[in-house]
Design a protein around this motif. Sequence first.
Motif, PDB file in Angstrom:
ATOM      1  N   GLU A  45     -33.824   0.008 -37.165  1.00  0.00           N
ATOM      2  CA  GLU A  45     -32.905  -0.863 -37.897  1.00  0.00           C
ATOM      3  C   GLU A  45     -33.304  -2.326 -37.711  1.00  0.00           C
ATOM      4  OE1 GLU A  45     -28.731  -0.219 -37.193  1.00  0.00           O
ATOM      5  OE2 GLU A  45     -29.071   1.929 -36.888  1.00  0.00           O
ATOM      6  N   ASP A  46     -33.254  -3.052 -38.787  1.00  0.00           N
ATOM      7  CA  ASP A  46     -33.556  -4.482 -38.727  1.00  0.00           C
ATOM      8  C   ASP A  46     -32.252  -5.247 -38.872  1.00  0.00           C
ATOM      9  OD1 ASP A  46     -34.411  -7.078 -38.886  1.00  0.00           O
ATOM     10  OD2 ASP A  46     -35.976  -6.682 -40.371  1.00  0.00           O
ATOM     11  N   LYS A  47     -31.761  -5.755 -37.762  1.00  0.00           N
ATOM     12  CA  LYS A  47     -30.507  -6.516 -37.766  1.00  0.00           C
ATOM     13  C   LYS A  47     -30.780  -8.015 -37.776  1.00  0.00           C
ATOM     14  CE  LYS A  47     -27.847  -2.791 -35.958  1.00  0.00           C
ATOM     15  NZ  LYS A  47     -26.906  -2.291 -35.013  1.00  0.00           N
ATOM     16  N   GLY A  48     -32.017  -8.381 -38.127  1.00  0.00           N
ATOM     17  CA  GLY A  48     -32.367  -9.785 -38.273  1.00  0.00           C
ATOM     18  C   GLY A  48     -32.476 -10.547 -36.966  1.00  0.00           C
ATOM     19  N   LEU A  49     -32.635  -9.857 -35.871  1.00  0.00           N
ATOM     20  CA  LEU A  49     -32.722 -10.510 -34.566  1.00  0.00           C
ATOM     21  C   LEU A  49     -34.075 -11.198 -34.419  1.00  0.00           C
ATOM     22  CD1 LEU A  49     -30.814 -10.592 -32.098  1.00  0.00           C
ATOM     23  CD2 LEU A  49     -32.174  -8.766 -31.125  1.00  0.00           C
ATOM     24  N   ASP A  50     -34.086 -12.411 -33.936  1.00  0.00           N
ATOM     25  CA  ASP A  50     -35.330 -13.130 -33.659  1.00  0.00           C
ATOM     26  C   ASP A  50     -35.819 -12.678 -32.282  1.00  0.00           C
ATOM     27  OD1 ASP A  50     -37.296 -14.990 -32.849  1.00  0.00           O
ATOM     28  OD2 ASP A  50     -36.458 -16.492 -34.218  1.00  0.00           O
ATOM     29  N   VAL A  51     -36.762 -11.741 -32.285  1.00  0.00           N
ATOM     30  CA  VAL A  51     -37.228 -11.097 -31.057  1.00  0.00           C
ATOM     31  C   VAL A  51     -37.766 -12.111 -30.053  1.00  0.00           C
ATOM     32  CG1 VAL A  51     -38.937  -9.485 -30.115  1.00  0.00           C
ATOM     33  CG2 VAL A  51     -37.675  -8.894 -32.194  1.00  0.00           C
ATOM     34  N   ALA A  52     -38.596 -13.032 -30.502  1.00  0.00           N
ATOM     35  CA  ALA A  52     -39.210 -14.004 -29.593  1.00  0.00           C
ATOM     36  C   ALA A  52     -38.155 -14.886 -28.933  1.00  0.00           C
ATOM     37  CB  ALA A  52     -40.225 -14.854 -30.348  1.00  0.00           C
ATOM     38  N   LYS A  53     -37.173 -15.349 -29.711  1.00  0.00           N
ATOM     39  CA  LYS A  53     -36.144 -16.236 -29.138  1.00  0.00           C
ATOM     40  C   LYS A  53     -35.226 -15.498 -28.175  1.00  0.00           C
ATOM     41  CE  LYS A  53     -36.163 -19.673 -32.817  1.00  0.00           C
ATOM     42  NZ  LYS A  53     -35.429 -20.289 -33.912  1.00  0.00           N
ATOM     43  N   VAL A  54     -34.839 -14.262 -28.537  1.00  0.00           N
ATOM     44  CA  VAL A  54     -33.989 -13.483 -27.649  1.00  0.00           C
ATOM     45  C   VAL A  54     -34.736 -13.169 -26.343  1.00  0.00           C
ATOM     46  CG1 VAL A  54     -32.890 -11.224 -27.355  1.00  0.00           C
ATOM     47  CG2 VAL A  54     -32.509 -12.537 -29.447  1.00  0.00           C
ATOM     48  N   ALA A  55     -35.998 -12.758 -26.440  1.00  0.00           N
ATOM     49  CA  ALA A  55     -36.795 -12.486 -25.244  1.00  0.00           C
ATOM     50  C   ALA A  55     -36.916 -13.747 -24.391  1.00  0.00           C
ATOM     51  CB  ALA A  55     -38.168 -11.952 -25.630  1.00  0.00           C
ATOM     52  N   ALA A  56     -37.073 -14.904 -25.021  1.00  0.00           N
ATOM     53  CA  ALA A  56     -37.194 -16.157 -24.271  1.00  0.00           C
ATOM     54  C   ALA A  56     -35.913 -16.466 -23.517  1.00  0.00           C
ATOM     55  CB  ALA A  56     -37.541 -17.308 -25.232  1.00  0.00           C
ATOM     56  N   VAL A  57     -34.750 -16.198 -24.118  1.00  0.00           N
ATOM     57  CA  VAL A  57     -33.464 -16.423 -23.429  1.00  0.00           C
ATOM     58  C   VAL A  57     -33.377 -15.524 -22.198  1.00  0.00           C
ATOM     59  CG1 VAL A  57     -30.956 -16.124 -23.622  1.00  0.00           C
ATOM     60  CG2 VAL A  57     -32.213 -17.202 -25.481  1.00  0.00           C
ATOM     61  N   LEU A  58     -33.749 -14.266 -22.364  1.00  0.00           N
ATOM     62  CA  LEU A  58     -33.671 -13.323 -21.231  1.00  0.00           C
ATOM     63  C   LEU A  58     -34.704 -13.668 -20.153  1.00  0.00           C
ATOM     64  CD1 LEU A  58     -33.089  -9.982 -23.162  1.00  0.00           C
ATOM     65  CD2 LEU A  58     -31.401 -11.440 -22.030  1.00  0.00           C
ATOM     66  N   GLU A  59     -35.897 -14.053 -20.560  1.00  0.00           N
ATOM     67  CA  GLU A  59     -36.918 -14.453 -19.576  1.00  0.00           C
ATOM     68  C   GLU A  59     -36.468 -15.674 -18.793  1.00  0.00           C
ATOM     69  OE1 GLU A  59     -40.285 -14.713 -22.273  1.00  0.00           O
ATOM     70  OE2 GLU A  59     -41.281 -13.104 -21.151  1.00  0.00           O
TER      71      GLU A  59
END
Length: 196
Positions: A178-192
Motif C-alpha cells: 500500500e502506498d499511503k504517501g509516506l516520505d520514507v527518507a524523512k520518516v527514517a531520518a526522524v527515527l534515526e
Amino acid sequence: MQTGQMIFLALCAAVFIIGVALFIYKKAHPDTVENEKRKVSKRLRTFAAPRGFRVLDNVRLVSGGLSGWADHVLVGYFGVLLVYDLCYGGEYYGANDDKQWIINDGGKRYAADNPRIHAQQCSGRVITLLREAGYRVNVDSVAVITVGGKKTESFLKADNVIKLSKLGAYLGRGKFDEDKGLDVAKVAAVLEAASR
C-alpha cells in the motif's frame, strides 16, 4: 643468535599461535545470536531495496522520557514495521499477553521477554515522534524466530510470530504494498535522529 633476538622470535611465535587459536575458536563458535540477527536484517534489506524502503537496525527510541526499542525497523510507503528477533532454538510457549515466553530446549527451560510488550511500547514512541514531526503512520510489528540448524517449534498462542523462512511470504502480503504517501527518507531520518 643473541638472547634478545630469541626472546623476540619466541614472542612473535606466541602471538601468531594465539592469533591462529582465536581464529579457529571464532570459526568453531560463531556468535549465533548476532548471526541470526544479521539474517533477518539481510532479508528485510532484500525486500526493502527495490521498493525504496529503509531498514534501521538496533533502534532505541526516546520520546518524552519514555523509551522503546526494536531489533529492526522497516520504513515504507505503507508505514512502519517493528521487527523483533527470537534467536534461541527450542520449543516456544506463551500467549499474547504473557510477560515472558518459555523456551524448552531439550529439557532446559528458559524465559524470554514477550516481544509484543516491547512492540506496544515502541509503537507508542514511533507514533509520538512521527506525529510531532507532522506524520501520521500505521505501525505494525512481527516477531521472527530465527534459529537455523536446530529443531525449533512454536506453540505460541500469539499473533504475528513467524519463522524466518516465512518472512518473505509475510512481507509479500498486500498491506506492505500500500502506498499511503509516506516520505520514507524523512520518516527514517526522524527515527534515526531519535535513536540512541
